[in-house]
Design an enzyme around this catalytic site. Structure first.
Site, short mmCIF file in Angstrom:
data_model
loop_
_atom_site.label_atom_id
_atom_site.label_comp_id
_atom_site.label_asym_id
_atom_site.label_seq_id
_atom_site.Cartn_x
_atom_site.Cartn_y
_atom_site.Cartn_z
N ILE A 48 0.84 -1.20 0.00
CA ILE A 48 0.00 0.00 0.00
C ILE A 48 0.88 1.25 0.00
CG2 ILE A 48 -1.86 1.23 1.18
CD1 ILE A 48 -2.56 -1.65 0.08
N GLU A 78 -0.61 -1.19 -10.22
CA GLU A 78 -1.90 -0.91 -10.85
C GLU A 78 -2.14 -1.81 -12.06
OE1 GLU A 78 -3.36 3.08 -10.82
OE2 GLU A 78 -1.91 3.66 -9.32
N1 COS Z 1 -13.58 -1.14 -15.35
C1 COS Z 1 -14.80 -1.24 -14.79
N2 COS Z 1 -15.42 -2.42 -14.59
C2 COS Z 1 -14.79 -3.53 -15.00
C3 COS Z 1 -13.51 -3.50 -15.60
C4 COS Z 1 -12.92 -2.24 -15.76
N3 COS Z 1 -11.69 -2.11 -16.31
N4 COS Z 1 -13.13 -4.76 -15.91
C5 COS Z 1 -14.12 -5.56 -15.52
N5 COS Z 1 -15.13 -4.82 -14.97
C6 COS Z 1 -16.38 -5.30 -14.43
C7 COS Z 1 -16.98 -6.35 -15.36
O1 COS Z 1 -17.83 -5.76 -16.29
C8 COS Z 1 -17.73 -7.24 -14.40
O2 COS Z 1 -18.98 -6.66 -14.14
P1 COS Z 1 -20.31 -7.58 -14.17
O3 COS Z 1 -20.14 -8.53 -13.01
O4 COS Z 1 -21.42 -6.61 -13.98
O5 COS Z 1 -20.31 -8.27 -15.49
C9 COS Z 1 -16.91 -7.18 -13.11
O6 COS Z 1 -16.14 -5.97 -13.20
C10 COS Z 1 -16.01 -8.36 -12.94
O7 COS Z 1 -15.25 -8.46 -14.11
P2 COS Z 1 -14.47 -9.80 -14.51
O8 COS Z 1 -15.36 -10.99 -14.30
O9 COS Z 1 -13.90 -9.56 -15.85
O10 COS Z 1 -13.32 -9.85 -13.40
P3 COS Z 1 -12.07 -10.82 -13.30
O11 COS Z 1 -12.05 -11.37 -11.94
O12 COS Z 1 -12.05 -11.75 -14.46
O13 COS Z 1 -10.82 -9.82 -13.34
C11 COS Z 1 -9.24 -8.28 -14.16
C12 COS Z 1 -10.64 -8.85 -14.24
C13 COS Z 1 -8.15 -9.29 -14.34
C14 COS Z 1 -9.21 -7.27 -15.31
C15 COS Z 1 -9.09 -7.55 -12.80
O14 COS Z 1 -9.04 -8.48 -11.75
C16 COS Z 1 -7.85 -6.69 -12.75
O15 COS Z 1 -7.85 -5.56 -13.28
N6 COS Z 1 -6.81 -7.20 -12.07
C17 COS Z 1 -5.61 -6.41 -11.85
C18 COS Z 1 -5.76 -5.74 -10.55
C19 COS Z 1 -4.69 -4.75 -10.37
O16 COS Z 1 -4.46 -3.89 -11.21
N7 COS Z 1 -4.06 -4.85 -9.20
C20 COS Z 1 -3.00 -3.97 -8.86
C21 COS Z 1 -3.50 -3.01 -7.86
S1 COS Z 1 -2.15 -2.00 -7.44
S2 COS Z 1 -3.03 -0.44 -6.82
#
Ligand code: COS
Length: 382
Positions: free
Chosen positions: A153, A360
């Site tokens: 964090i 991120e």
């Molecule tokens: N923005 C807004 N909403 C989003 C989105 C985005 N970029 N990507 C997905 N969603 C929504 C989807 O539409 C879905 O909504 P519904 O349930 O209504 O259909 C929901 O969020 C879940 O999406 P999904 O099933 O695609 O989620 P996954 O668990 O498959 O994960 C990823 C998607 C891998 C893209 C996500 O977990 C991710 O971004 N991981 C990286 C996290 C990250 O960056 N961590 C570092 C943090 S450091 S500060």
């Protein structure tokens, strides 16, 4: 795409960065200490309230200007750059976007006065798989009791509050995740020891632990169960700022390498007159310009209310890889002296910029997001 106001803003931030931020950059890295003395000038410049409306005491700017600010600060100090990016994009944004009026007044007014906010999504077992959150919030009569830990964090040691996710369903199959705003002073909230990192050593990174942390319903951000999507939406914007940070670091590497190549004489002439060096500098400048345009276009799309999920992932992916390459080229151009800690910022930038390919969302996650968005568009066209 850029207007006169953006050029003027860049000049203002560049002058500020050179006067106030750069002189301390080397010390912060060497001593691994948080830049407390930057907080007041950053607050006065409005760099800790770039997204906060005036009515809460902020000095809001558009997203292109905000990107320019992160870029120019990171150009001289990556640690201060990430502190600003995390506070604005990850700390203030979700409260502004999803919070109640009471929450905005309570937290954004403090944030605009220079008190930092943090973002708690990642956990030891939920990094790229952000939906794998293990932190649990159990419902009790008058609120919730939260148990769990968040890791990596940014500014954890100094932030007065964090927007953190927790599961609000006991059913392991149910991915009901909720965001809470949690304050450092509350019983059950504790900060782990500051991590020892490869780069960005002036930015404090630590665990946050929630141990029977009891909170009222008022701590929920938005509605129960909406936390995961809120966090992904927050990251869409955050990725522009990490792209801007990588861009600033890349530009810092180019600044350093260009000056060095023009001054360093070998075989009777400055090394910049060697084609091998010229090609490296030209490639750096070209890639940096490409990354810059992508970042500003994503920023413009965000402000215009256009879809920018794919663009923010692309600009973050590209800028962070450009940053890595630029830092490596700067090290090549500086040769032996570049490998030393201290005389030139090239090696610090080389260590700092690696984070941009990880934080991120890793580059692999960005590619996944980009591919998913392309597939979505294709399906919509059919
Ligand atoms: N923005 C807004 N909403 C989003 C989105 C985005 N970029 N990507 C997905 N969603 C929504 C989807 O539409 C879905 O909504 P519904 O349930 O209504 O259909 C929901 O969020 C879940 O999406 P999904 O099933 O695609 O989620 P996954 O668990 O498959 O994960 C990823 C998607 C891998 C893209 C996500 O977990 C991710 O971004 N991981 C990286 C996290 C990250 O960056 N961590 C570092 C943090 S450091 S500060």
């Amino acid at each position: 795409m850029l207007e006169k106001k953006h050029y003027e803003y860049r000049e203002k931030i560049r002058a500020f960065a050179l006067e106030k931020i750069e002189p301390l950059a080397k010390t912060l890295d060497l001593e691994q200490r948080f830049p407390y003395e930057h907080i007041k000038p950053l607050t006065e410049m409005g760099l800790l309230s770039c997204l906060i409306p005036k009515k809460y005491g902020g000095q809001p700017v558009d997203t292109i200007s905000y990107s320019i600010a992160v870029e120019e600060i990171s150009r001289v100090c990556g640690s201060t750059g990430i502190m600003i990016a995390a506070h604005n994009s990850l700390g203030t944004f979700p409260i502004l976007r999803f919070g109640t009026e009471e929450q905005r007044e309570k937290y954004l007014s403090r944030a605009a006065q220079g008190e930092l906010l943090a973002f708690g999504l990642s956990e030891p077992d939920a990094g790229s798989d952000a939906g794998g959150t293990r932190t649990m919030a159990h419902k009790v009569d008058d609120g919730w009791v939260i148990n769990g830990s968040k890791c990596w964090i940014t500014s954890a040691t100094v932030a007065f509050a964090v927007v953190a996710t927790a599961r609000t369903s006991d059913n392991p199959e149910d991915r009901r995740i909720t965001s809470f705003i949690l304050e450092k002073e509350w019983e059950g909230y504790s900060v782990g020891k500051k991590e020892n990192k490869l780069g960005l050593r002036g930015s404090d990174t630590a665990f946050l632990h929630f141990d029977d942390l009891k909170v009222s319903e008022d701590s929920i951000l938005g509605k129960e169960g909406e936390g995961f999507k809120q966090m992904l939406t927050t990251l869409d914007g955050g990725r522009i700022s990490i792209g801007a940070m990588a861009l600033g670091l890349a530009q810092g590497a180019l600044d350093c390498a260009l000056k060095y190549a023009a001054d360093r004489v070998q075989f009777g002439k400055p090394i910049i007159y060697n084609q091998a060096i010229q090609h490296k500098l030209a490639d750096m400048a070209t890639e940096i310009e490409g990354a810059r345009l992508m970042i500003y276009d994503s920023a413009r799309r965000k402000d215009a209310g256009e879809d920018f999920v794919q663009q923010s992932a692309m600009c973050k992916l590209y800028a962070s890889e450009v940053g890595r390459r630029a830092a490596a080229s700067a090290m090549d151009i500086l040769g032996g002296i570049g490998y030393y800690t201290g005389p030139y910022p090239a090696e610090r930038i080389w260590r700092d910029v690696k984070l941009c390919e990880i934080g991120e969302g890793t580059s692999e996650i960005q590619r996944l997001v980009i591919a998913r968005e392309m597939l979505k568009s294709l399906k919509e066209q059919r």
